[in-house]
Design an enzyme around this catalytic site. Structure first.
Site, PDB file in Angstrom:
ATOM      1  N   ASN A 161      25.169   9.671 -16.989  1.00  0.00           N
ATOM      2  CA  ASN A 161      23.800   9.402 -16.607  1.00  0.00           C
ATOM      3  C   ASN A 161      23.343  10.879 -15.887  1.00  0.00           C
ATOM      4  OD1 ASN A 161      23.190   6.838 -17.737  1.00  0.00           O
ATOM      5  ND2 ASN A 161      24.289   5.951 -16.040  1.00  0.00           N
ATOM      6  N   ASP A 186      35.047   0.813 -11.803  1.00  0.00           N
ATOM      7  CA  ASP A 186      33.801   0.686 -11.607  1.00  0.00           C
ATOM      8  C   ASP A 186      33.724  -0.569 -10.595  1.00  0.00           C
ATOM      9  OD1 ASP A 186      30.735   1.771 -12.379  1.00  0.00           O
ATOM     10  OD2 ASP A 186      30.749  -0.167 -11.241  1.00  0.00           O
ATOM     11  N   ILE A 187      33.144  -0.635  -9.185  1.00  0.00           N
ATOM     12  CA  ILE A 187      32.971  -1.989  -8.375  1.00  0.00           C
ATOM     13  C   ILE A 187      32.123  -2.832  -9.153  1.00  0.00           C
ATOM     14  CG2 ILE A 187      30.889  -1.057  -7.168  1.00  0.00           C
ATOM     15  CD1 ILE A 187      32.781  -1.589  -4.601  1.00  0.00           C
ATOM     16  N   HIS A 190      30.016  11.626 -13.074  1.00  0.00           N
ATOM     17  CA  HIS A 190      31.164  10.649 -13.600  1.00  0.00           C
ATOM     18  C   HIS A 190      30.768  10.035 -15.115  1.00  0.00           C
ATOM     19  CE1 HIS A 190      27.676   8.788 -11.177  1.00  0.00           C
ATOM     20  NE2 HIS A 190      27.825   7.856 -12.114  1.00  0.00           N
ATOM     21  N   MET A 191      31.941   9.901 -15.649  1.00  0.00           N
ATOM     22  CA  MET A 191      31.849   9.464 -17.127  1.00  0.00           C
ATOM     23  C   MET A 191      32.231   8.098 -16.960  1.00  0.00           C
ATOM     24  SD  MET A 191      34.095  10.829 -20.034  1.00  0.00           S
ATOM     25  CE  MET A 191      33.114  12.211 -20.174  1.00  0.00           C
ATOM     26  N   HIS A 192      31.370   7.284 -17.414  1.00  0.00           N
ATOM     27  CA  HIS A 192      31.624   5.778 -17.529  1.00  0.00           C
ATOM     28  C   HIS A 192      32.278   5.395 -18.861  1.00  0.00           C
ATOM     29  CE1 HIS A 192      28.396   4.156 -14.688  1.00  0.00           C
ATOM     30  NE2 HIS A 192      27.822   5.587 -15.105  1.00  0.00           N
ATOM     31  N   GLU A 205      22.844   7.106 -10.131  1.00  0.00           N
ATOM     32  CA  GLU A 205      22.702   6.423  -8.708  1.00  0.00           C
ATOM     33  C   GLU A 205      23.709   7.260  -7.634  1.00  0.00           C
ATOM     34  OE1 GLU A 205      23.772   2.268  -9.227  1.00  0.00           O
ATOM     35  OE2 GLU A 205      22.193   1.864 -10.069  1.00  0.00           O
TER      36      GLU A 205
HETATM   37  P1  AMP Z   1      25.449   5.815 -12.312  1.00  0.00           P
HETATM   38  O1  AMP Z   1      24.127   4.684 -12.351  1.00  0.00           O
HETATM   39  O2  AMP Z   1      25.467   6.459 -13.563  1.00  0.00           O
HETATM   40  O3  AMP Z   1      25.183   6.723 -11.027  1.00  0.00           O
HETATM   41  O4  AMP Z   1      26.582   4.886 -11.976  1.00  0.00           O
HETATM   42  C1  AMP Z   1      27.048   4.812 -10.691  1.00  0.00           C
HETATM   43  C2  AMP Z   1      28.336   3.545 -10.634  1.00  0.00           C
HETATM   44  O5  AMP Z   1      28.941   3.702  -9.696  1.00  0.00           O
HETATM   45  C3  AMP Z   1      27.816   2.350 -10.893  1.00  0.00           C
HETATM   46  O6  AMP Z   1      28.234   1.690 -12.191  1.00  0.00           O
HETATM   47  C4  AMP Z   1      28.338   1.531  -9.617  1.00  0.00           C
HETATM   48  O7  AMP Z   1      28.917   0.277  -9.873  1.00  0.00           O
HETATM   49  C5  AMP Z   1      29.383   2.727  -9.166  1.00  0.00           C
HETATM   50  N1  AMP Z   1      30.018   2.520  -7.792  1.00  0.00           N
HETATM   51  C6  AMP Z   1      29.236   2.633  -6.927  1.00  0.00           C
HETATM   52  N2  AMP Z   1      29.886   2.714  -5.782  1.00  0.00           N
HETATM   53  C7  AMP Z   1      31.112   2.409  -6.105  1.00  0.00           C
HETATM   54  C8  AMP Z   1      32.560   2.428  -5.564  1.00  0.00           C
HETATM   55  N3  AMP Z   1      32.479   2.311  -4.175  1.00  0.00           N
HETATM   56  N4  AMP Z   1      33.539   1.999  -6.288  1.00  0.00           N
HETATM   57  C9  AMP Z   1      33.561   1.969  -7.671  1.00  0.00           C
HETATM   58  N5  AMP Z   1      32.198   2.135  -8.260  1.00  0.00           N
HETATM   59  C10 AMP Z   1      31.107   2.120  -7.639  1.00  0.00           C
END
Ligand code: AMP
Length: 120
Positions: free
Chosen positions: A88, A31-32, A101-103, A96
């Site tokens: 989420n 994650d970024i 995606h799975m964190h 977002e």
């Molecule tokens: P969510 O709120 O579950 O949709 O999580 C989206 C996740 O994607 C967040 O934790 C962001 O930090 C991550 N994210 C967004 N853009 C990037 C990227 N280019 N590379 C890696 N992670 C990202």
């Protein structure tokens, strides 16, 4: 037709990301904006916008997401102490990026499951 997100570009390696694992079904990358010492995202290679859109035909990819999460947790040295897997869905969960995606988060005690509710 669902719109692609930045995750499709990461999967196709068109933009940089710290990819830890990739096979024919899933991709995992850091994650970024990490929320814990280990914070990895595991995504299906094909676009599924939200968990609401998951079909039976996606079960193989979703199962692989979990086995890859367990493998990466082991490699990160956090399997024994434990970690959290989070998906989420839509607004109330704060999704977002509309490519499921799975964190995988861990590396320290994570506290209660849900953060204190913020007023919306
Ligand atoms: P969510 O709120 O579950 O949709 O999580 C989206 C996740 O994607 C967040 O934790 C962001 O930090 C991550 N994210 C967004 N853009 C990037 C990227 N280019 N590379 C890696 N992670 C990202």
């Amino acid at each position: 037709m669902a719109e692609e997100t930045i995750f499709s570009k990461i999967i196709r390696r068109e933009i940089p990301a710290d990819i830890l694992y990739q096979d024919e079904l899933v991709t995992a990358f850091r994650d970024i904006s990490p929320q814990a010492p280990t914070h990895v995202l595991i995504v299906p290679n094909h676009l599924i916008p939200t968990v609401n859109d998951v079909k039976a035909s996606d079960e193989k990819a979703l199962g692989r997401m979990v086995t890859v999460a367990a493998k990466l947790a082991e490699e990160a040295g956090i399997a024994k102490d434990g970690y959290r897997l989070i998906m989420n869905c839509n607004q109330h969960a704060g999704q977002e990026v509309f490519h499921i995606h799975m964190h995988l988060v861990g590396g320290e005690p994570l506290g209660p499951l849900l953060a204190k509710k913020q007023s919306v």
